[in-house]
Design a protein around this motif. Sequence first.
Motif: not given
Length: 488
Positions: A156-162, A164-167, A169-173, A446-450
């Motif tokens: 699960h994640t917090e972002a609902i648009n592409h 910010p959501a991709i960013t 996953f890739q950068t933690g912010a 996402v942060h758990d995954f990272q």
Amino acid sequence: MSKMQNEILEHYLTFNRRRFLSKLSLGIGSAALGSLLIPDLFSKDTAGAGADFPPGIPHFAPKAKRVIYLFQNGAPSQLESFDYKPKLREMNGQDLPESVRGGQRLTGFTATQASLPMVGSFVDFNQYGQSRAWISDLFPHTAKVVDDICIIRSMHTEAINHDPAITFFQTGAQQGNRPSMGAWLSYGLGSENKNLPAFTVLISRGKGNSQGVYSKLWSNGFLDSIHQGVQFSKGENPVLYLNDPEGMDKTDRRRMLDKLSSLNEMAHEELGDPEITSKIRQYEMAYRMQTAVPETLDLSKESDDIIKLYGPECMIPGTFAANCLLARKLSENGVRFVQLYHQGWDQHADLPRDISWQAKDVDQASAALVTDLKQRGMLDETLVIWGGEFGRTNFSQGALTKDNYGRDHHPRCFSIWMAGGGVKPGIVYGETDEFGYNVIKDPVHVHDFQATVMNQLGLDHEKLVYKHLGRRFRLTDVSGKVIRDILS
């Protein structure tokens, strides 16, 4: 002093000298070994201005040496891939109960819809392997390697648009200007091969609706620029501006670089800007890559069995299959983090048609990569990741017809899979409700995954930090926990 006292004193002096020399030899030997394993260990450029510890030294023994991240850009539907929900077929067309939705924020695509009709998957699922995991019929090749992968259904994640959501996953912010995961690993662990970058990027595109892929996703952020991802293209020159210009040979290039280096060193002595030394290292890396890159990316020596394994498209530059094969070759040659992006998963409409195309694009090559690494004895030390930035809704976006529907963005639950690198094979972790809308067991943020990825490479996500603008930054920000239950 008596004769006996002299003998006792001499004995202790001898014993102490022996201990001193033996310990000294061990220390020198350890230092020598360290310098061989980590060539830059004792150099003046080892630790950056913001480093808490010398980069190149893991915090503990790693399970994995490298990562291949198969990022499915646009968000694959978990309900057509790895999260089987027969209840949705039973309730097809019925409105999503408010008790299930729980007032969740919706995107602009569906926020104004008069109803949210639930829709069951058009594709069938079957159980495979000893784990008896449910896999959709769109992924027959992945089904064959199900006992080699770990499916996580509770992301699960917090972002609902592409973007910010991709960013995220890739950068933690969700905002830009942060180091990407590959940059953090390059900074924390360095490179295994001095002739190739520690972090490389490959991009492919499917037939479906594509979301953009931006260089900020493989940015070094506030880390030294030597840690940014190097993008390889599908053209005749996989790395732009790497080759010498016409009329210049290797000797000329070497002379030019030596002169440029001396000028940059003078500038560094005057200005003290660490980016100057980073530029020197980048020029030297480019010089070494002139020989290493063509050799590494040469597919002509691959056997017929390997081409058959990945599929005929692996010989077409720029395809997902070709990039998967290149990822194996780059990893085999010591690249620490290989990031693939495959665009085309944003199926707001025409989902049955578009996801069928996308799955066919990636299924065989993804499974082939796992099989290839395994038969080469590399899977144990290579962490393979497959997944997107969020999931898709259990209700239809727009009108629901008999043969067609779409799914909107859904951050509350989605599926990814991981293989190798010390992750338990043949398991399914996490669970969603019967509607496929909420996580009900073992949530993974996402942060758990990272944090888990970093753990497998021997890095404590709370200790790998960089001081910038008066703050201690890390990939997982101020949260994240390692998911121990999926680790062997």
